[in-house]
Design a protein around this motif. Structure first.
Motif, PDB file in Angstrom:
ATOM      1  N   LEU A  54       0.818  -1.213   0.000  1.00  0.00           N
ATOM      2  CA  LEU A  54       0.000   0.000   0.000  1.00  0.00           C
ATOM      3  C   LEU A  54       0.855   1.268   0.000  1.00  0.00           C
ATOM      4  O   LEU A  54       0.485   2.275  -0.613  1.00  0.00           O
ATOM      5  CB  LEU A  54      -0.933   0.018   1.212  1.00  0.00           C
ATOM      6  N   ARG A  55       2.002   1.221   0.675  1.00  0.00           N
ATOM      7  CA  ARG A  55       2.884   2.391   0.746  1.00  0.00           C
ATOM      8  C   ARG A  55       3.851   2.489  -0.430  1.00  0.00           C
ATOM      9  O   ARG A  55       4.632   3.431  -0.514  1.00  0.00           O
ATOM     10  CB  ARG A  55       3.673   2.369   2.060  1.00  0.00           C
ATOM     11  N   GLY A  56       3.806   1.520  -1.331  1.00  0.00           N
ATOM     12  CA  GLY A  56       4.665   1.558  -2.508  1.00  0.00           C
ATOM     13  C   GLY A  56       6.055   1.003  -2.287  1.00  0.00           C
ATOM     14  O   GLY A  56       6.930   1.171  -3.136  1.00  0.00           O
ATOM     15  N   ASN A  57       6.287   0.329  -1.174  1.00  0.00           N
ATOM     16  CA  ASN A  57       7.603  -0.258  -0.908  1.00  0.00           C
ATOM     17  C   ASN A  57       7.777  -1.641  -1.530  1.00  0.00           C
ATOM     18  O   ASN A  57       8.894  -2.113  -1.678  1.00  0.00           O
ATOM     19  CB  ASN A  57       7.862  -0.335   0.592  1.00  0.00           C
ATOM     20  N   LEU A  58       6.679  -2.294  -1.860  1.00  0.00           N
ATOM     21  CA  LEU A  58       6.718  -3.587  -2.537  1.00  0.00           C
ATOM     22  C   LEU A  58       5.821  -3.505  -3.758  1.00  0.00           C
ATOM     23  O   LEU A  58       4.728  -2.948  -3.693  1.00  0.00           O
ATOM     24  CB  LEU A  58       6.217  -4.720  -1.635  1.00  0.00           C
ATOM     25  N   SER A  59       6.281  -4.083  -4.836  1.00  0.00           N
ATOM     26  CA  SER A  59       5.533  -4.049  -6.082  1.00  0.00           C
ATOM     27  C   SER A  59       4.739  -5.330  -6.277  1.00  0.00           C
ATOM     28  O   SER A  59       5.182  -6.409  -5.877  1.00  0.00           O
ATOM     29  CB  SER A  59       6.505  -3.871  -7.247  1.00  0.00           C
ATOM     30  N   LEU A  60       3.598  -5.190  -6.914  1.00  0.00           N
ATOM     31  CA  LEU A  60       2.831  -6.353  -7.346  1.00  0.00           C
ATOM     32  C   LEU A  60       3.022  -6.580  -8.843  1.00  0.00           C
ATOM     33  O   LEU A  60       2.390  -7.445  -9.423  1.00  0.00           O
ATOM     34  CB  LEU A  60       1.346  -6.172  -7.023  1.00  0.00           C
ATOM     35  N   LYS A  61       3.920  -5.792  -9.461  1.00  0.00           N
ATOM     36  CA  LYS A  61       4.190  -5.914 -10.897  1.00  0.00           C
ATOM     37  C   LYS A  61       5.535  -6.578 -11.171  1.00  0.00           C
ATOM     38  O   LYS A  61       5.638  -7.460 -11.993  1.00  0.00           O
ATOM     39  CB  LYS A  61       4.166  -4.545 -11.562  1.00  0.00           C
ATOM     40  N   ASP A  62       6.589  -6.117 -10.477  1.00  0.00           N
ATOM     41  CA  ASP A  62       7.930  -6.628 -10.732  1.00  0.00           C
ATOM     42  C   ASP A  62       8.803  -6.369  -9.503  1.00  0.00           C
ATOM     43  O   ASP A  62       8.756  -5.281  -8.942  1.00  0.00           O
ATOM     44  CB  ASP A  62       8.527  -5.938 -11.961  1.00  0.00           C
ATOM     45  N   ARG A  63       9.615  -7.353  -9.140  1.00  0.00           N
ATOM     46  CA  ARG A  63      10.473  -7.229  -7.951  1.00  0.00           C
ATOM     47  C   ARG A  63      11.493  -6.102  -8.078  1.00  0.00           C
ATOM     48  O   ARG A  63      11.981  -5.600  -7.073  1.00  0.00           O
ATOM     49  CB  ARG A  63      11.213  -8.539  -7.690  1.00  0.00           C
ATOM     50  N   LYS A  64      11.819  -5.708  -9.286  1.00  0.00           N
ATOM     51  CA  LYS A  64      12.826  -4.655  -9.446  1.00  0.00           C
ATOM     52  C   LYS A  64      12.348  -3.329  -8.867  1.00  0.00           C
ATOM     53  O   LYS A  64      13.153  -2.436  -8.622  1.00  0.00           O
ATOM     54  CB  LYS A  64      13.236  -4.491 -10.918  1.00  0.00           C
ATOM     55  N   TYR A  65      11.059  -3.184  -8.618  1.00  0.00           N
ATOM     56  CA  TYR A  65      10.525  -1.963  -8.022  1.00  0.00           C
ATOM     57  C   TYR A  65      10.432  -2.031  -6.497  1.00  0.00           C
ATOM     58  O   TYR A  65       9.993  -1.082  -5.870  1.00  0.00           O
ATOM     59  CB  TYR A  65       9.143  -1.645  -8.604  1.00  0.00           C
ATOM     60  N   ASP A  66      10.806  -3.146  -5.911  1.00  0.00           N
ATOM     61  CA  ASP A  66      10.745  -3.305  -4.445  1.00  0.00           C
ATOM     62  C   ASP A  66      11.723  -2.373  -3.750  1.00  0.00           C
ATOM     63  O   ASP A  66      12.871  -2.236  -4.175  1.00  0.00           O
ATOM     64  CB  ASP A  66      11.080  -4.743  -4.041  1.00  0.00           C
ATOM     65  N   ARG A  67      11.260  -1.754  -2.682  1.00  0.00           N
ATOM     66  CA  ARG A  67      12.114  -0.913  -1.847  1.00  0.00           C
ATOM     67  C   ARG A  67      12.060  -1.345  -0.388  1.00  0.00           C
ATOM     68  O   ARG A  67      12.613  -0.678   0.464  1.00  0.00           O
ATOM     69  CB  ARG A  67      11.679   0.547  -1.952  1.00  0.00           C
ATOM     70  N   ALA A  68      11.390  -2.441  -0.085  1.00  0.00           N
ATOM     71  CA  ALA A  68      11.190  -2.854   1.303  1.00  0.00           C
ATOM     72  C   ALA A  68      12.484  -3.333   1.956  1.00  0.00           C
ATOM     73  O   ALA A  68      12.688  -3.157   3.132  1.00  0.00           O
ATOM     74  CB  ALA A  68      10.134  -3.950   1.395  1.00  0.00           C
ATOM     75  N   ARG A  69      13.354  -3.968   1.179  1.00  0.00           N
ATOM     76  CA  ARG A  69      14.616  -4.458   1.727  1.00  0.00           C
ATOM     77  C   ARG A  69      15.710  -3.474   1.369  1.00  0.00           C
ATOM     78  O   ARG A  69      15.778  -2.984   0.252  1.00  0.00           O
ATOM     79  CB  ARG A  69      14.969  -5.815   1.148  1.00  0.00           C
ATOM     80  N   LYS A  70      16.574  -3.237   2.333  1.00  0.00           N
ATOM     81  CA  LYS A  70      17.702  -2.351   2.067  1.00  0.00           C
ATOM     82  C   LYS A  70      18.674  -3.058   1.138  1.00  0.00           C
ATOM     83  O   LYS A  70      18.888  -4.244   1.228  1.00  0.00           O
ATOM     84  CB  LYS A  70      18.418  -2.001   3.373  1.00  0.00           C
ATOM     85  N   LYS A  71      19.231  -2.301   0.264  1.00  0.00           N
ATOM     86  CA  LYS A  71      20.230  -2.838  -0.668  1.00  0.00           C
ATOM     87  C   LYS A  71      21.592  -2.877   0.031  1.00  0.00           C
ATOM     88  O   LYS A  71      21.919  -2.012   0.836  1.00  0.00           O
ATOM     89  CB  LYS A  71      20.325  -1.966  -1.914  1.00  0.00           C
ATOM     90  N   PRO A  72      22.414  -3.891  -0.258  1.00  0.00           N
ATOM     91  CA  PRO A  72      23.728  -3.963   0.368  1.00  0.00           C
ATOM     92  C   PRO A  72      24.636  -2.853  -0.111  1.00  0.00           C
ATOM     93  O   PRO A  72      24.486  -2.345  -1.222  1.00  0.00           O
ATOM     94  CB  PRO A  72      24.247  -5.326  -0.069  1.00  0.00           C
ATOM     95  N   ALA A  73      25.583  -2.495   0.719  1.00  0.00           N
ATOM     96  CA  ALA A  73      26.585  -1.484   0.342  1.00  0.00           C
ATOM     97  C   ALA A  73      27.479  -2.089  -0.737  1.00  0.00           C
ATOM     98  O   ALA A  73      27.953  -3.204  -0.611  1.00  0.00           O
ATOM     99  CB  ALA A  73      27.404  -1.071   1.545  1.00  0.00           C
ATOM    100  N   GLN A  74      27.700  -1.370  -1.781  1.00  0.00           N
ATOM    101  CA  GLN A  74      28.502  -1.892  -2.904  1.00  0.00           C
ATOM    102  C   GLN A  74      29.943  -1.493  -2.741  1.00  0.00           C
ATOM    103  O   GLN A  74      30.283  -0.439  -2.395  1.00  0.00           O
ATOM    104  CB  GLN A  74      27.955  -1.357  -4.219  1.00  0.00           C
TER     105      GLN A  74
END
Length: 144
Positions: A124-144
């Motif tokens: 509902l808040r737009g942190n997880l997508s129901l279309k494609d995982r590439k739009y997910d923001r719920a999990r923090k990305k690792p430091a590169q």
């Protein structure tokens, strides 16, 4: 994705202090200490990678909430019970036919129930997508 794919893919899991620099496999997430909320939620999201499964979970949670609302309005437990049954039916179809895994609620019923509504909220808040995982923001990305 199933457990056989874990040798080919890596996912990031939070450590107790929130450090996301450690690379772990999905198998490690399953073995993660379930008492740590973020690790469990990362595990839970890992079990919901298929978009059809996520959509079915979202629909099922919506049915459960609608059943709760109607139950309160009508002062009857019947709509709530129907909403819960419809919710679990949707979720289980998503797992057995699309995700091809067992629902986490079989081993961790309370944590899975809470994580399902956290996932619902993230959608509902737009942190997880129901279309494609590439739009997910719920999990923090690792430091590169």
């Amino acid at each position: 994705m199933n457990l056989n794919d874990t040798a080919l893919s890596t996912e990031t899991a939070a450590t107790q202090d929130g450090d996301y620099t450690n690379k772990t496999t999905k198998t490690d997430l399953i073995k993660a200490d379930p008492s740590i909320k973020q690790n469990f939620y990362d595990f839970y999201l890992g079990e919901h990678q298929n978009m059809a499964c996520r959509r079915l979970h979202f629909a099922g949670s919506s049915f459960g909430l609608l059943g709760l609302a109607k139950s309160v309005k009508d002062r009857s437990p019947t709509p709530l019970l129907k909403g819960i049954a419809a919710g679990y039916a949707c979720a289980w179809v998503g797992h057995f036919f699309f995700e091809k895994n067992k629902p986490a609620s079989f081993k961790f019923p309370l944590k899975s129930f809470a994580s399902d509504f956290r996932m619902y909220s993230d959608v509902l808040r737009g942190n997880l997508s129901l279309k494609d995982r590439k739009y997910d923001r719920a999990r923090k990305k690792p430091a590169q």
